[in-house]
Design an enzyme around this catalytic site. Structure first.
Site, PDB file in Angstrom:
ATOM      1  CE  LYS A  13      14.551  12.394  12.720  1.00 42.56           C
ATOM      2  NZ  LYS A  13      13.807  11.405  11.945  1.00 42.56           N
ATOM      3  NE  ARG A  88      18.263   6.365  11.350  1.00 47.94           N
ATOM      4  CZ  ARG A  88      18.161   7.604  10.868  1.00 47.94           C
ATOM      5  NH1 ARG A  88      18.836   8.595  11.401  1.00 47.94           N
ATOM      6  NH2 ARG A  88      17.361   7.836   9.846  1.00 47.94           N
ATOM      7  NE  ARG A 127      13.009  13.010   2.050  1.00 50.55           N
ATOM      8  CZ  ARG A 127      13.355  12.659   3.277  1.00 50.55           C
ATOM      9  NH1 ARG A 127      13.318  13.534   4.256  1.00 50.55           N
ATOM     10  NH2 ARG A 127      13.728  11.430   3.545  1.00 50.55           N
ATOM     11  NE  ARG A 133      17.184  11.214   1.726  1.00 45.20           N
ATOM     12  CZ  ARG A 133      16.976  11.260   3.030  1.00 45.20           C
ATOM     13  NH1 ARG A 133      16.837  12.414   3.633  1.00 45.20           N
ATOM     14  NH2 ARG A 133      16.915  10.149   3.722  1.00 45.20           N
ATOM     15  NE  ARG A 144      14.870   6.266   4.772  1.00 46.50           N
ATOM     16  CZ  ARG A 144      14.313   7.204   3.989  1.00 46.50           C
ATOM     17  NH1 ARG A 144      14.090   6.955   2.709  1.00 46.50           N
ATOM     18  NH2 ARG A 144      14.012   8.378   4.472  1.00 46.50           N
TER      19      ARG A 144
HETATM   20  P1  ADP Z   1      15.489   9.513   7.422  1.00 45.81           P
HETATM   21  O1  ADP Z   1      15.324   9.934   8.854  1.00 45.81           O
HETATM   22  O2  ADP Z   1      14.544  10.225   6.507  1.00 45.81           O
HETATM   23  O3  ADP Z   1      15.505   8.041   7.216  1.00 45.81           O
HETATM   24  P2  ADP Z   1      18.258  10.474   7.513  1.00 45.81           P
HETATM   25  O4  ADP Z   1      18.682  11.557   6.618  1.00 45.81           O
HETATM   26  O5  ADP Z   1      18.168  10.774   8.969  1.00 45.81           O
HETATM   27  O6  ADP Z   1      16.871  10.002   6.898  1.00 45.81           O
HETATM   28  O7  ADP Z   1      19.214   9.195   7.344  1.00 45.81           O
HETATM   29  C1  ADP Z   1      19.453   8.610   6.094  1.00 45.81           C
HETATM   30  C2  ADP Z   1      20.252   7.309   6.254  1.00 45.81           C
HETATM   31  O8  ADP Z   1      21.519   7.602   6.887  1.00 45.81           O
HETATM   32  C3  ADP Z   1      19.622   6.248   7.152  1.00 45.81           C
HETATM   33  O9  ADP Z   1      18.681   5.449   6.484  1.00 45.81           O
HETATM   34  C4  ADP Z   1      20.861   5.462   7.601  1.00 45.81           C
HETATM   35  O10 ADP Z   1      21.326   4.587   6.602  1.00 45.81           O
HETATM   36  C5  ADP Z   1      21.905   6.547   7.770  1.00 45.81           C
HETATM   37  N1  ADP Z   1      21.962   7.053   9.162  1.00 45.81           N
HETATM   38  C6  ADP Z   1      21.661   8.325   9.587  1.00 45.81           C
HETATM   39  N2  ADP Z   1      21.821   8.441  10.906  1.00 45.81           N
HETATM   40  C7  ADP Z   1      22.228   7.222  11.352  1.00 45.81           C
HETATM   41  C8  ADP Z   1      22.555   6.672  12.624  1.00 45.81           C
HETATM   42  N3  ADP Z   1      22.470   7.401  13.743  1.00 45.81           N
HETATM   43  N4  ADP Z   1      22.940   5.379  12.684  1.00 45.81           N
HETATM   44  C9  ADP Z   1      23.025   4.618  11.593  1.00 45.81           C
HETATM   45  N5  ADP Z   1      22.731   5.061  10.369  1.00 45.81           N
HETATM   46  C10 ADP Z   1      22.330   6.338  10.236  1.00 45.81           C
END
Ligand code: ADP
Length: 186
Positions: A13, A88, A127, A133, A144
């Site tokens: 994404k 999410r 990654r 990360r 996740r």
């Molecule tokens: P990925 O999609 O690779 O898991 P992101 O960078 O989108 O990584 O998100 C990393 C972390 O940030 C998530 O695992 C979560 O803990 C938090 N996070 C991001 N967006 C949200 C959201 N909309 N609601 C709750 N937690 C979020």
């Protein structure tokens, strides 16, 4: 164009959003990036969010709504947006709709990238090597993905019911996927 990008962690994404935002002339709003910046800066939000992020759990809906309300209220969003990482879960999807109605900036389209799980684990392992990360370790990645299946996957159904969902095959090269997304945007 006002777009929500959906797809599991590691579905690409962020990569695709970075390519699309210039073409569309809209900001790329990544809640993951916003949260990582908050953690880096040691803001009150960052301090509260860090434990959940490190465990691969969702940060609370309340904290996220505050963050997204602030970001979506900024003037650059009037041009449109590419939203990545929010909503999410279903509660976030409903809260977002309410907020966007209030701002008169409703979603035009939800694009969902579909990727098989083996491919995801492979991409995230790569990654982890490149970016380091802290939530890309194997155990946290697994969590996740579980959180995605249980809480985030239903969000695609939410947009399907609203006739806003378009699924896009997320397997292939970055350029191939970019091409498919561009076609889906019409
Ligand atoms: P990925 O999609 O690779 O898991 P992101 O960078 O989108 O990584 O998100 C990393 C972390 O940030 C998530 O695992 C979560 O803990 C938090 N996070 C991001 N967006 C949200 C959201 N909309 N609601 C709750 N937690 C979020």
């Amino acid at each position: 164009m006002r777009i929500v990008l959906l797809g599991p962690p590691g579905s690409g994404k962020g990569t695709q959003a970075a390519l699309l935002k210039d073409r569309l002339g809209v900001p790329h709003i990544s809640t993951g990036d916003l949260l990582r910046a908050a953690v880096r800066d040691g803001t009150p939000l960052g301090i509260k969010a860090k434990a959940a992020m490190d465990a691969g759990e969702l940060v609370s809906d309340e904290l996220m709504l505050g963050l997204i309300e602030e970001r979506m209220g900024a003037p650059d969003v009037k041009a449109g947006y590419l939203l990545d990482g929010y909503p999410r879960n279903l509660a976030q999807a409903r809260a977002l709709d309410e907020l966007l109605d209030r701002l008169a900036l409703p979603v035009d389209k939800a694009l969902a990238l579909t990727v098989d799980e083996e491919q995801i684990v492979h991409r995230l392992a790569k990654r982890a090597e490149q970016e380091g990360r802290s939530d890309d370790t194997e155990e946290v990645v697994r969590n996740r993905l579980a959180v995605y299946r249980e809480q985030t996957a239903p969000v695609t159904g939410y947009y399907a019911e609203k006739q806003l969902l378009q699924e896009v095959d997320g397997m292939g090269s970055i350029e191939e996927i970019n091409q498919r997304l561009t076609t889906a945007l019409g």
